[in-house]
Design an enzyme around this catalytic site. Structure first.
Site, PDB file in Angstrom:
ATOM      1  CB  ILE A  65      42.016  35.550  42.964  1.00 23.65           C
ATOM      2  CG1 ILE A  65      42.949  36.747  42.809  1.00 23.65           C
ATOM      3  CG2 ILE A  65      42.272  34.544  41.851  1.00 23.65           C
ATOM      4  CD1 ILE A  65      44.394  36.431  43.112  1.00 23.65           C
ATOM      5  CE1 TYR A 103      45.886  39.557  41.405  1.00 25.73           C
ATOM      6  CE2 TYR A 103      45.821  41.534  40.036  1.00 25.73           C
ATOM      7  CZ  TYR A 103      46.432  40.348  40.401  1.00 25.73           C
ATOM      8  OH  TYR A 103      47.595  39.947  39.780  1.00 25.73           O
ATOM      9  CB  CYS A 104      44.217  40.526  47.629  1.00 21.88           C
ATOM     10  SG  CYS A 104      42.645  40.844  48.461  1.00 21.88           S
ATOM     11  CB  THR A 105      43.808  35.511  48.349  1.00 20.61           C
ATOM     12  OG1 THR A 105      45.211  35.519  48.132  1.00 20.61           O
ATOM     13  CG2 THR A 105      43.297  34.077  48.322  1.00 20.61           C
TER      14      THR A 105
END
Length: 468
Positions: free
Chosen positions: A346, A316-318
């Site tokens: 996210i 996952y990332c932003t």
């Protein structure tokens, strides 16, 4: 790896201070690469397994830190010569590229972008400039034959709508975050969706409270990559990315992982953001590499292949864009059993699960620094150790790192400088790259168990906003 010099900088600093900002960045990059190349040249490739990996000046070195200190202290003059030569080559190359680009732009036929500018006569200028607003985060990977024409369109569009922010363009697509009034951002979304290249839907735009005040200006640029991983997009393509999981699917995967607890040894929940982002917000029981910027991610993967071997990886990332290239790189190593990524990042997850398994703040790349959907504070003030998760800029003008400093420490002791070097008067402060508080080296964890469920951070986590 781009190990930063902490010593051997005095003469370099004197020279760099005479350069403009862009030249300083170029010189600093050449110094780091020259230092890295010098250290790499001392590796003993013929040594047997278990023997010291570096040999220099009749000495052997087992640790990175030891050979780095030796190189910085003993071979300063040689490294400066290598740096100067690399710097001059870079300037020459940049000059040639700039001239080629100018020639290409002069020869290119003008493109009519008027058809891509939406009609806004039904909306007043006041509505475009004043009133409630929001920030958009978006990206789209797709072939772009003429990114310079798209840049001209983006510049005209954003100026017409009074938007601020940053947009990156490349032949592989577009990546942006822009702020404006509700009316302006709605028009921007309509324009993006109507453009024949991108084929975007409304849900491709992540939104949060904000407006044009969240950014200082509007910047649109053409780059090699729309997210700077430092890998040629033609070699590591977004088309090799892992399988996308909707937030609901990702939530169930994390739920199952947490239910297994310490007995789970076949799945890794991987945060591919930078350590200053993970410091203030993370998924429960994640693995967060201690990397200062995304271009260090490939090094982290290369040094930890055994960590991922035969594992299912949930990334996952932003907003999802870093996972596209990050998962592609991880898959290219052919060690994982499966590689999945959180679709929309996210941002999307928090819209569906504001009180889910992500706790703390979400770092954003604008003047807000962070947004939140829950009240958890998972980080602390670097001075007093009290709970705190709002970054402030280092008070030293030359440094400008981000520092976690609570109001009490700032009020009582004026503690907003990020490290002793920045607080010492009469000395030239460190550059961002060498600032001891960043500990910006991509320190590579080699023991999977020692990092399971933990974050691997420098003691004092700071970062320049411009390096994001």
């Amino acid at each position: 790896m781009d190990w930063e010099l902490e010593t051997s900088t005095c003469n370099g600093l004197k020279q760099e201070k005479q350069l403009c900002a862009s030249q300083r960045r170029c010189y600093s990059l050449c110094r780091r690469k020259s230092f890295s190349a010098f250290v790499a040249s001392k590796r003993d490739g013929s040594a047997e397994e278990g023997s010291p990996p570096w040999r220099c000046c009749g000495q052997t070195f087992n640790e990175h830190s030891a050979v780095h200190k030796h190189a910085a202290g003993t071979h300063d003059a040689e490294i400066r010569q290598l740096t100067q030569a690399a710097y001059e080559r870079s300037l020459s190359q940049l000059g040639e590229e700039a001239e080629t680009q100018r020639r290409t732009e002069r020869e290119a036929e003008p493109v009519d972008i008027s058809a891509w500018i939406p009609e806004s006569g039904h909306i007043s200028e006041e509505q475009l400039q004043k009133g409630p607003g929001k920030v958009l985060l978006f990206y789209r990977y797709c072939p772009v034959e003429d990114p310079h024409a798209v840049r001209a369109w983006q510049e005209a569009l954003c100026e017409k709508l009074h938007l601020t922010g940053k947009v990156r363009l490349a032949t592989e697509g577009i990546n942006g975050t822009v702020g404006g009034t509700d009316a302006a951002t709605d028009l921007y979304i309509d324009a993006m969706r109507s453009h024949p290249l991108f084929k975007m839907e409304k849900e491709d735009f992540k939104t949060s409270d904000g407006g044009p005040e969240c950014f200082k200006d509007m910047r649109v640029g053409v780059h090699k990559e729309i997210v700077p991983m430092g890998m040629d997009p033609d070699v590591i393509s977004y088309q090799l990315a892992g399988d996308h999981l909707e937030p609901e699917e990702f939530h169930e995967e994390v739920k199952a992982l947490l239910a297994k607890g310490d007995s789970c040894n076949d799945t890794i929940l991987l945060d591919c953001r930078n350590f200053y982002e993970s410091k203030i917000g993370q998924f429960t029981q994640c693995l967060a590499p201690s990397i200062r910027k995304f271009s260090y991610f490939p090094d982290y993967v290369d040094q930890n292949l055994d960590l991922f071997r035969d594992k299912k990886v949930l990334m996952y990332c932003t907003g999802g864009i870093r996972c596209e290239r990050g998962s592609a790189y991880l898959r290219s190593k052919d060690v994982c059993k499966e590689v999945y990524q959180l679709k929309g990042g996210i941002h999307n997850y928090l819209e569906r699960f504001p009180e889910g398994f992500y706790r703390g703040k979400l770092f954003v790349f604008d003047e807000r620094y962070a947004i939140s959907s829950n009240k958890d504070v998972i980080s602390d003030c670097r001075y007093c150790g009290g709970p705190w998760d709002q970054y402030e800029l280092c008070s030293t003008e030359f440094c400008r790192q981000l520092v976690l400093s609570c109001p009490a420490c700032r009020r009582d002791d004026g503690r907003t400088a990020c490290c002793p070097a920045c607080q010492t008067k009469g000395r030239a402060p460190h550059h961002r790259e060498e600032c001891e508080c960043t500990d910006g080296r991509p320190r590579i964890p080699r023991d999977a168990e020692s990092h399971k469920g933990n974050l691997v951070f420098a003691k004092d986590v700071l970062i320049s906003h411009s390096e994001a």
